[in-house]
Design an enzyme around this catalytic site. Structure first.
Site, PDB file in Angstrom:
ATOM      1  N   ASP A  38       0.876  -1.186   0.000  1.00 58.19           N
ATOM      2  CA  ASP A  38       0.000   0.000   0.000  1.00 58.19           C
ATOM      3  C   ASP A  38       0.904   1.225   0.000  1.00 58.19           C
ATOM      4  O   ASP A  38       2.067   1.156   0.418  1.00 58.19           O
ATOM      5  CB  ASP A  38      -0.902   0.012   1.252  1.00 58.19           C
ATOM      6  N   ASP A  65       3.747   2.796  -4.203  1.00 55.62           N
ATOM      7  CA  ASP A  65       2.805   3.701  -4.873  1.00 55.62           C
ATOM      8  C   ASP A  65       2.607   3.116  -6.270  1.00 55.62           C
ATOM      9  O   ASP A  65       3.491   3.231  -7.123  1.00 55.62           O
ATOM     10  CB  ASP A  65       3.391   5.117  -4.938  1.00 55.62           C
ATOM     11  N   VAL A  66       1.457   2.496  -6.500  1.00 58.65           N
ATOM     12  CA  VAL A  66       1.260   1.761  -7.752  1.00 58.65           C
ATOM     13  C   VAL A  66       1.234   2.668  -8.976  1.00 58.65           C
ATOM     14  O   VAL A  66       1.388   2.194 -10.107  1.00 58.65           O
ATOM     15  CB  VAL A  66      -0.024   0.884  -7.730  1.00 58.65           C
ATOM     16  N   TYR A 157     -13.336   7.969 -12.483  1.00 59.43           N
ATOM     17  CA  TYR A 157     -13.358   6.677 -11.787  1.00 59.43           C
ATOM     18  C   TYR A 157     -13.990   5.604 -12.679  1.00 59.43           C
ATOM     19  O   TYR A 157     -13.443   4.510 -12.841  1.00 59.43           O
ATOM     20  CB  TYR A 157     -14.146   6.831 -10.485  1.00 59.43           C
ATOM     21  N   LYS A 161     -12.200   2.259 -14.339  1.00 62.43           N
ATOM     22  CA  LYS A 161     -12.654   0.890 -14.045  1.00 62.43           C
ATOM     23  C   LYS A 161     -13.071   0.159 -15.330  1.00 62.43           C
ATOM     24  O   LYS A 161     -12.907  -1.058 -15.442  1.00 62.43           O
ATOM     25  CB  LYS A 161     -13.802   0.915 -13.032  1.00 62.43           C
ATOM     26  N   THR A 195     -15.957   4.638   0.273  1.00 60.91           N
ATOM     27  CA  THR A 195     -17.356   5.053   0.442  1.00 60.91           C
ATOM     28  C   THR A 195     -17.498   6.057   1.594  1.00 60.91           C
ATOM     29  O   THR A 195     -18.297   6.982   1.514  1.00 60.91           O
ATOM     30  CB  THR A 195     -18.293   3.839   0.656  1.00 60.91           C
TER      31      THR A 195
END
Ligand SMILES: NC(=O)c1ccc[n+]([C@@H]2O[C@H](COP(=O)([O-])OP(=O)(O)OC[C@H]3O[C@@H](n4cnc5c(N)ncnc54)[C@H](O)[C@@H]3O)[C@@H](O)[C@H]2O)c1
Length: 255
Positions: A38, A65-66, A157, A161, A195
């Protein structure tokens, strides 16, 4: 608890919170040797604290950090040093930024695409040579109902996705002869950092909003455990006939 991951080496990104943390704890409890990765080191500490005592010696954490190719290279090397090899990659790192699309800064658009889509690509690119050198390799990527329904204020977003979906399908066919399975998980509203931090524009028109929650449990958000159990099935030998597909886990939100 079954132990379907005894002897399996697993890397989970986004493992410092929410779904990634839930997946990491579940696969550990089923016997995996696992790297939890992460960008947030405080989250990774919480994941270690949440792991059962008996599982901790099979758990190692790495900051990655991807969205940063150098961080992915360094983090991948550190993960491989601990694991020795890799059987399962779960790409759960993700962010959401909401805005009226005509007001969204280009930097913010790039940030969302950079983490969710490019980050998934960078992790897959780093791990693929090792994955396909092993038996029964599996990649589990995270899409969203936002890629299938219509979610206003979430254009970046949703697009990221949708990209993850397509990326996963490409990988599934390209590496099928090397035994790789690649599957998209499509959660609906799950009770996590994303969320709880939902930042819709203050003047958002709620009459346009898609269902964020399902029907199950009176429309409550799902729990990360609801997703973790599905990922465990998909990534285990029980999922051996599944590839190049989606599994929607949304409490019926899109039905
Ligand atoms: N919660 C939902 O309702 C929901 C629905 C559909 C899809 N998803 C997807 O599930 C995945 C997990 O999200 P979550 O709901 O658990 O959210 P979360 O915010 O609880 O967890 C996301 C994790 O990703 C990490 N992360 C963010 N940027 C990163 C980066 N650049 N490099 C590495 N790690 C990074 C965060 O630090 C955090 O620990 C995401 O891909 C998300 O888009 C979530």
């Amino acid at each position: 608890m079954e132990r379907r991951f005894e002897g399996r080496r697993v890397l989970v990104t986004g493992a410092g919170s929410g779904i990634g943390q839930g997946v990491a704890l579940r696969l550990l409890a089923e016997g995996a040797t696992l790297v939890a990765a992460d960008v947030a080191e405080t989250g990774l500490k919480q994941t270690v604290e949440a792991a059962a005592e008996a599982d901790r010696e099979r758990l190692h954490t790495v900051r990655i950090d991807v969205s940063d190719p150098d961080s992915v290279s360094e983090g991948w090397a550190a993960a491989l040093e601990f694991l020795g090899s890799l059987n399962v990659l779960v790409n759960a790192a993700g962010i959401m930024r909401c805005a009226h699309t005509h007001e969204m800064a280009f930097e913010e658009w790039n940030q969302v695409i950079g983490v969710n889509l490019s980050g998934t690509f960078l992790m897959c690119r780093a791990a693929l040579p090792t994955l396909i050198a092993n038996d029964h390799p599996v990649i589990v990527n995270f899409s969203s109902t936002a890629a299938f329904g219509s979610n206003p204020y979430m254009a970046a977003y949703s697009a990221s996705k949708g990209g993850v979906n397509a990326l996963t399908h490409s990988l599934a066919l390209e590496y099928v002869k090397q035994g790789l399975r690649a599957v998209n998980i499509v959660p609906g509203g799950i009770n996590t950092g994303i969320t709880s931090g939902l930042n819709l524009p203050p003047d958002a028109d709620w009459s346009l909003m898609a269902r964020l929650t399902g029907w199950i449990n009176g429309g409550a958000l799902g729990d990360p455990k609801d997703i973790a159990g599905v990922v465990a099935m998909v990534a285990s030998k029980e999922g051996r006939y599944m590839t190049g597909t989606e599994i929607r886990v949304d409490g019926g939100a899109l039905m």
